[in-house]
Write an enzyme that holds these catalytic residues in place. Sequence first.
Site, PDB file in Angstrom:
ATOM      1  CG  ASP A  22       3.164   9.548   9.923  1.00 62.18           C
ATOM      2  OD1 ASP A  22       3.873  10.524   9.586  1.00 62.18           O
ATOM      3  OD2 ASP A  22       2.330   9.001   9.175  1.00 62.18           O
ATOM      4  CG  ASP A  46      11.557  12.856 -16.552  1.00 63.10           C
ATOM      5  OD1 ASP A  46      10.924  11.781 -16.391  1.00 63.10           O
ATOM      6  OD2 ASP A  46      11.083  13.851 -17.116  1.00 63.10           O
ATOM      7  CG  ASN A  69      10.161   0.894   1.068  1.00 62.03           C
ATOM      8  OD1 ASN A  69      10.454  -0.219   1.510  1.00 62.03           O
ATOM      9  ND2 ASN A  69       8.935   1.182   0.625  1.00 62.03           N
ATOM     10  CE1 TYR A 137      13.050  -7.215  -5.413  1.00 57.30           C
ATOM     11  CE2 TYR A 137      14.303  -9.023  -4.451  1.00 57.30           C
ATOM     12  CZ  TYR A 137      13.479  -7.922  -4.304  1.00 57.30           C
ATOM     13  OH  TYR A 137      13.102  -7.513  -3.046  1.00 57.30           O
ATOM     14  CE  LYS A 141      15.239  -4.681  -3.747  1.00 57.16           C
ATOM     15  NZ  LYS A 141      14.781  -3.362  -3.278  1.00 57.16           N
TER      16      LYS A 141
HETATM   17  N1  LIG Z   1       8.099  -7.982   0.920  1.00 59.67           N
HETATM   18  C1  LIG Z   1       9.216  -8.696   0.864  1.00 59.67           C
HETATM   19  O1  LIG Z   1       9.193  -9.934   1.023  1.00 59.67           O
HETATM   20  C2  LIG Z   1      10.525  -8.012   0.628  1.00 59.67           C
HETATM   21  C3  LIG Z   1      11.708  -8.738   0.868  1.00 59.67           C
HETATM   22  C4  LIG Z   1      12.931  -8.122   0.665  1.00 59.67           C
HETATM   23  C5  LIG Z   1      12.985  -6.823   0.214  1.00 59.67           C
HETATM   24  N2  LIG Z   1      11.827  -6.148  -0.033  1.00 59.67           N
HETATM   25  C6  LIG Z   1      11.946  -4.774  -0.546  1.00 59.67           C
HETATM   26  O2  LIG Z   1      11.235  -3.895   0.292  1.00 59.67           O
HETATM   27  C7  LIG Z   1      10.749  -2.803  -0.478  1.00 59.67           C
HETATM   28  C8  LIG Z   1       9.258  -2.665  -0.244  1.00 59.67           C
HETATM   29  O3  LIG Z   1       8.668  -3.890  -0.642  1.00 59.67           O
HETATM   30  P1  LIG Z   1       7.136  -4.248  -0.320  1.00 59.67           P
HETATM   31  O4  LIG Z   1       7.078  -5.723  -0.242  1.00 59.67           O
HETATM   32  O5  LIG Z   1       6.630  -3.425   0.790  1.00 59.67           O
HETATM   33  O6  LIG Z   1       6.454  -3.847  -1.693  1.00 59.67           O
HETATM   34  P2  LIG Z   1       4.938  -3.494  -2.074  1.00 59.67           P
HETATM   35  O7  LIG Z   1       4.016  -3.779  -0.963  1.00 59.67           O
HETATM   36  O8  LIG Z   1       4.710  -4.151  -3.384  1.00 59.67           O
HETATM   37  O9  LIG Z   1       5.040  -1.910  -2.294  1.00 59.67           O
HETATM   38  C9  LIG Z   1       5.896  -1.424  -3.268  1.00 59.67           C
HETATM   39  C10 LIG Z   1       6.037   0.072  -3.163  1.00 59.67           C
HETATM   40  O10 LIG Z   1       6.892   0.483  -4.255  1.00 59.67           O
HETATM   41  C11 LIG Z   1       6.224   1.425  -5.044  1.00 59.67           C
HETATM   42  N3  LIG Z   1       6.433   1.190  -6.473  1.00 59.67           N
HETATM   43  C12 LIG Z   1       6.094   0.090  -7.183  1.00 59.67           C
HETATM   44  N4  LIG Z   1       6.378   0.285  -8.482  1.00 59.67           N
HETATM   45  C13 LIG Z   1       6.872   1.543  -8.596  1.00 59.67           C
HETATM   46  C14 LIG Z   1       7.323   2.333  -9.679  1.00 59.67           C
HETATM   47  N5  LIG Z   1       7.281   1.899 -10.958  1.00 59.67           N
HETATM   48  N6  LIG Z   1       7.750   3.591  -9.428  1.00 59.67           N
HETATM   49  C15 LIG Z   1       7.771   4.062  -8.168  1.00 59.67           C
HETATM   50  N7  LIG Z   1       7.345   3.366  -7.100  1.00 59.67           N
HETATM   51  C16 LIG Z   1       6.903   2.118  -7.318  1.00 59.67           C
HETATM   52  C17 LIG Z   1       4.746   1.290  -4.732  1.00 59.67           C
HETATM   53  O11 LIG Z   1       4.157   2.561  -4.882  1.00 59.67           O
HETATM   54  P3  LIG Z   1       2.608   2.820  -5.302  1.00 59.67           P
HETATM   55  O12 LIG Z   1       1.811   1.697  -4.750  1.00 59.67           O
HETATM   56  O13 LIG Z   1       2.273   4.127  -4.659  1.00 59.67           O
HETATM   57  O14 LIG Z   1       2.589   2.895  -6.772  1.00 59.67           O
HETATM   58  C18 LIG Z   1       4.719   0.767  -3.310  1.00 59.67           C
HETATM   59  O15 LIG Z   1       4.655   1.828  -2.386  1.00 59.67           O
HETATM   60  C19 LIG Z   1      11.100  -3.103  -1.928  1.00 59.67           C
HETATM   61  O16 LIG Z   1      12.267  -2.406  -2.301  1.00 59.67           O
HETATM   62  C20 LIG Z   1      11.338  -4.596  -1.915  1.00 59.67           C
HETATM   63  O17 LIG Z   1      12.214  -5.024  -2.940  1.00 59.67           O
HETATM   64  C21 LIG Z   1      10.599  -6.706   0.165  1.00 59.67           C
END
Ligand SMILES: NC(=O)c1ccc[n+]([C@@H]2O[C@H](COP(=O)([O-])OP(=O)(O)OC[C@H]3O[C@@H](n4cnc5c(N)ncnc54)[C@H](OP(=O)(O)O)[C@@H]3O)[C@@H](O)[C@H]2O)c1
Length: 231
Positions: A22, A46, A69, A137, A141
Amino acid sequence: MVNVLLTGASRGIGAAIAAALDATPGVTLARHATATGLAADFAEPDAPDRLWHAALDRLGGRIDVLINNAGVFEANPIDSDAWLDEWERTLRINLTAAAALSRHAVRHWRDGGRGGRLVNVASRAAYRGDSPAHWHYAAAKAGMVAMTKTIARGYAAENILAFAICPGFTMTGMADDYLASRGGDRLLADIPLGRVARPEEVAEVARFLALSAPPSMTGAVLDVNGASYVR
Ligand SMILES: NC(=O)c1ccc[n+]([C@@H]2O[C@H](COP(=O)([O-])OP(=O)(O)OC[C@H]3O[C@@H](n4cnc5c(N)ncnc54)[C@H](OP(=O)(O)O)[C@@H]3O)[C@@H](O)[C@H]2O)c1
């Protein structure tokens, strides 16, 4: 103008990526988010198709960048009766949905003849593995990283570029809750930088890959983990 579809834009890393984009002139963003954007539950087979078409409508028929993401990190203890269902749920949300969207994107970019950029948010777990309750998980990944490399190699000649980011622990919730969910203070001892990553750090890498990384970087997987895992 660069049109971007970002999944999981509601919170955590996705919200930080949305804020970074943004703040960047010339970017128009379609946000996938349950409450505040284009809704799609990736547990439904879907949902990625519906999201892709809704985002195309929102962005005037052209998407230049896809950032996968959205993801879940749900425990799946090996003694659970629901183990297989939980395995399939995480694979569907974290890998299959990203694959379905990537397929739409690659076909769109080939048809348009302009190319495009794919940025997949994977995880350190792709290389290092994860806890005993998170086989699914780590596998999802690792699949995402392999898919990214495959797309990079397969379509570079058509100016379709693909990148992955592998964050380590990233503070996406309240600090105490976040640390407790990932093993408490012990996890900090494993990070030479002495702290977990900030969502803004991951977002800066995502913005770079989405908008300005040189094409010769295609296929790259960038770590953001405070040297907790070096490869
Ligand atoms: N945080 C970490 O330590 C970490 C480390 C390595 C990798 N990652 C990766 O980074 C990415 C973001 O992680 P984050 O920690 O920011 O996660 P987060 O704060 O839990 O947010 C997860 C996001 O994914 C969406 N989501 C969850 N379940 C979903 C579903 N069933 N269908 C569609 N969307 C869904 C949520 O959307 P809504 O809330 O709008 O439903 C939310 O925007 C992920 O892929 C995660 O695996 C995170």
